[in-house]
Write an enzyme that holds these catalytic residues in place. Sequence first.
Site, PDB file in Angstrom:
ATOM      1  N   GLN A 108       0.779  -1.244   0.000  1.00 51.26           N
ATOM      2  CA  GLN A 108       0.000   0.000   0.000  1.00 51.26           C
ATOM      3  C   GLN A 108       0.810   1.293   0.000  1.00 51.26           C
ATOM      4  OE1 GLN A 108      -3.342   2.378   2.662  1.00 51.26           O
ATOM      5  NE2 GLN A 108      -3.061   0.231   3.091  1.00 51.26           N
TER       6      GLN A 108
ATOM      7  N   GLU B 199       1.306  -1.292   8.241  1.00 53.66           N
ATOM      8  CA  GLU B 199       0.512  -0.154   8.736  1.00 53.66           C
ATOM      9  C   GLU B 199       0.412  -0.053  10.261  1.00 53.66           C
ATOM     10  OE1 GLU B 199      -1.428   2.372   7.058  1.00 53.66           O
ATOM     11  OE2 GLU B 199      -1.859   3.046   9.088  1.00 53.66           O
TER      12      GLU B 199
ATOM     13  N   ASP C 125       0.575   3.929   5.929  1.00 49.23           N
ATOM     14  CA  ASP C 125       0.808   3.536   4.530  1.00 49.23           C
ATOM     15  C   ASP C 125       0.502   4.693   3.582  1.00 49.23           C
ATOM     16  OD1 ASP C 125       1.747   1.005   4.897  1.00 49.23           O
ATOM     17  OD2 ASP C 125      -0.187   0.026   4.720  1.00 49.23           O
TER      18      ASP C 125
ATOM     19  N   GLY D 178      -7.528  20.276  19.480  1.00 50.34           N
ATOM     20  CA  GLY D 178      -7.147  21.688  19.468  1.00 50.34           C
ATOM     21  C   GLY D 178      -7.737  22.457  20.635  1.00 50.34           C
ATOM     22  N   GLY D 179      -7.816  23.771  20.491  1.00 47.40           N
ATOM     23  CA  GLY D 179      -8.244  24.632  21.594  1.00 47.40           C
ATOM     24  C   GLY D 179      -9.755  24.796  21.709  1.00 47.40           C
TER      25      GLY D 179
HETATM   26  N1  CAO Z   1      12.227  -9.568  -9.489  1.00 44.80           N
HETATM   27  C1  CAO Z   1      12.933 -10.325  -8.626  1.00 44.80           C
HETATM   28  N2  CAO Z   1      12.785 -10.259  -7.288  1.00 44.80           N
HETATM   29  C2  CAO Z   1      11.867  -9.397  -6.816  1.00 44.80           C
HETATM   30  C3  CAO Z   1      11.087  -8.574  -7.653  1.00 44.80           C
HETATM   31  C4  CAO Z   1      11.312  -8.694  -9.062  1.00 44.80           C
HETATM   32  N3  CAO Z   1      10.603  -7.950  -9.930  1.00 44.80           N
HETATM   33  N4  CAO Z   1      10.266  -7.843  -6.890  1.00 44.80           N
HETATM   34  C5  CAO Z   1      10.516  -8.187  -5.616  1.00 44.80           C
HETATM   35  N5  CAO Z   1      11.469  -9.115  -5.554  1.00 44.80           N
HETATM   36  C6  CAO Z   1      12.045  -9.734  -4.371  1.00 44.80           C
HETATM   37  C7  CAO Z   1      12.806  -8.770  -3.517  1.00 44.80           C
HETATM   38  O1  CAO Z   1      14.056  -8.488  -4.070  1.00 44.80           O
HETATM   39  C8  CAO Z   1      12.880  -9.537  -2.213  1.00 44.80           C
HETATM   40  O2  CAO Z   1      13.916 -10.496  -2.294  1.00 44.80           O
HETATM   41  P1  CAO Z   1      15.033 -10.706  -1.153  1.00 44.80           P
HETATM   42  O3  CAO Z   1      14.290 -11.055   0.092  1.00 44.80           O
HETATM   43  O4  CAO Z   1      15.850 -11.819  -1.699  1.00 44.80           O
HETATM   44  O5  CAO Z   1      15.785  -9.439  -1.008  1.00 44.80           O
HETATM   45  C9  CAO Z   1      11.572 -10.309  -2.194  1.00 44.80           C
HETATM   46  O6  CAO Z   1      11.030 -10.182  -3.509  1.00 44.80           O
HETATM   47  C10 CAO Z   1      10.523  -9.869  -1.225  1.00 44.80           C
HETATM   48  O7  CAO Z   1      10.523  -8.476  -0.970  1.00 44.80           O
HETATM   49  P2  CAO Z   1      10.103  -7.917   0.444  1.00 44.80           P
HETATM   50  O8  CAO Z   1      11.030  -8.467   1.485  1.00 44.80           O
HETATM   51  O9  CAO Z   1      10.013  -6.448   0.369  1.00 44.80           O
HETATM   52  O10 CAO Z   1       8.639  -8.510   0.654  1.00 44.80           O
HETATM   53  P3  CAO Z   1       7.963  -9.163   1.941  1.00 44.80           P
HETATM   54  O11 CAO Z   1       6.654  -9.643   1.445  1.00 44.80           O
HETATM   55  O12 CAO Z   1       8.812 -10.141   2.631  1.00 44.80           O
HETATM   56  O13 CAO Z   1       7.760  -7.928   2.929  1.00 44.80           O
HETATM   57  C11 CAO Z   1       6.957  -5.741   3.600  1.00 44.80           C
HETATM   58  C12 CAO Z   1       6.721  -6.993   2.743  1.00 44.80           C
HETATM   59  C13 CAO Z   1       5.888  -4.733   3.243  1.00 44.80           C
HETATM   60  C14 CAO Z   1       6.833  -6.108   5.091  1.00 44.80           C
HETATM   61  C15 CAO Z   1       8.366  -5.168   3.310  1.00 44.80           C
HETATM   62  O14 CAO Z   1       8.491  -4.970   1.930  1.00 44.80           O
HETATM   63  C16 CAO Z   1       8.648  -3.856   4.029  1.00 44.80           C
HETATM   64  O15 CAO Z   1       8.891  -3.819   5.243  1.00 44.80           O
HETATM   65  N6  CAO Z   1       8.677  -2.760   3.269  1.00 44.80           N
HETATM   66  C17 CAO Z   1       9.062  -1.444   3.779  1.00 44.80           C
HETATM   67  C18 CAO Z   1       7.982  -0.834   4.612  1.00 44.80           C
HETATM   68  C19 CAO Z   1       6.664  -0.726   3.895  1.00 44.80           C
HETATM   69  O16 CAO Z   1       6.524  -0.151   2.858  1.00 44.80           O
HETATM   70  N7  CAO Z   1       5.647  -1.268   4.561  1.00 44.80           N
HETATM   71  C20 CAO Z   1       4.284  -1.006   4.141  1.00 44.80           C
HETATM   72  C21 CAO Z   1       3.719  -2.040   3.335  1.00 44.80           C
HETATM   73  S1  CAO Z   1       2.030  -1.672   3.115  1.00 44.80           S
HETATM   74  O17 CAO Z   1       1.317  -2.091   4.527  1.00 44.80           O
END
Ligand code: CAO
Length: 428
Positions: free
Chosen positions: A17, A139, A168, A247-248
């Site tokens: 998001q 979030e 988000d 607020g106030g």
């Molecule tokens: N080609 C190849 N690999 C890809 C890719 C692509 N097009 N797109 C994504 N990937 C890979 C990433 O490189 C990553 O690989 P590694 O773990 O080997 O580095 C993997 O996919 C997963 O990415 P991720 O770790 O970001 O995803 P997740 O589902 O494990 O985590 C989230 C999700 C949201 C917790 C994490 O991305 C995060 O903390 N983001 C930052 C904060 C944020 O934006 N949070 C809000 C999300 S909305 O509520």
Amino acid sequence: MTKALEGVRILDMTHVQSGPTCTQLLAWFGADVIKVERPGVGDATRGQLRDIEGVDSLYFTMLNHNKRSITLNTKTDKGKEIFTKLLEACDVIVENFAPGAMDRMGFSWERIQEINPRLIYASVKGFGPGPYEDCKVYENAAQCTGGAASTTGFLDGPPMVTGAQIADSGTGLHLALGIVTALYHREQSGKGQRVLAAMQDGVLNLCRVKLRDQQRLQRGPLKEYSQHGQGIPFGNATPRAGNDSGGGQPGWILKCKGWETDPDAYIYFITQAAVWGKICDAIGKPEWKEDANYATPDARLDKISQIFDTIEEWTKTMTKFEVMKICNPLGIPCGPILSMKEIAEEPSLRETGTIVEVDHPTRGKYLTVGNPIKLSDSPSDVKRSPLLGEHTNEVLSEVLGMSPTDIADAKTDGSIGDETTASTIAAQ
Ligand code: CAO
């Protein structure tokens, strides 16, 4: 009329998001947003909270309007090569992967600067540098670490998260401002820069008034909090304030006619000092205007709950809209509690483009929230979200000049996907 960000090309590596809300805003303003997704997988939200089997979820469609989607595996050699060319061809890259994911892919900030020194590299992370910088965040975790949860809810209840996605969508907004600021700066410097919006920081920015109260607390009780009038002592941190105004001008949520069965038959009522006399007349308490116990804001501070109980006896005799009809002409600020059903059906929101009906090839018609920021000379139109990889062929040939043979080669080793393309959709 031209779109404000026409000519700006964004490489959109965002998912879930926070990041997608940022790039959606930029797309609404006319930027060409190219969303890069993993072949065959795509943004996880395409499949989350699905209401129709096999169709992109509303979660996804409502966060990814006006974008183009390509599929690309950025971890194969061919994929890295294509990704490098995209970095050369774009003005901004936006990502919100877990910390370190871009580096693990082989695209550190140093490497990105070598590839394209004009590129702006924008990220959402859960935290800025510090003890939690390596943490993944969603979030509600950010609402908790940014000060929102400890200050939301009722005094006698647990911390509470809010339905507004302040971490988000709120951080997405912060990031979008950072990006356009860096684009403006690039006009003079000729160089891109790194833009970081941490979710904890974004939530804290929106909770600024609560840090204000934390400091005021050291100099005595927070007299405008209803707990003060109730004789409940303050602790050493900003407390949860229920529905007290931040607020106030004291305010509270009051019952209206039908509250016994309708969970949204309520109105937020603000006893603004400037219209106190009009409030007294409207609620049938004209004597409060001259009574020294009620006549001034200071005198009323320790009676806030009792005053709102009296006003509520009056609001309970009318619907929330009838209360609004009386209060508005008198200049008494108030707001009916609108349900999502009422908002979805509100004609004026449709007319301004705040609520928009969109048609989607596999979903059909659905409602979405349009651009909440209106520019007089650069209006936004809301286009449906792309299907997974819908624009892969189009982007690779148009933006990178790849030939059909090159594209077919990249498909053979799985570096790009073989999903539905724009031309097959047009033919449907
Ligand atoms: N080609 C190849 N690999 C890809 C890719 C692509 N097009 N797109 C994504 N990937 C890979 C990433 O490189 C990553 O690989 P590694 O773990 O080997 O580095 C993997 O996919 C997963 O990415 P991720 O770790 O970001 O995803 P997740 O589902 O494990 O985590 C989230 C999700 C949201 C917790 C994490 O991305 C995060 O903390 N983001 C930052 C904060 C944020 O934006 N949070 C809000 C999300 S909305 O509520």
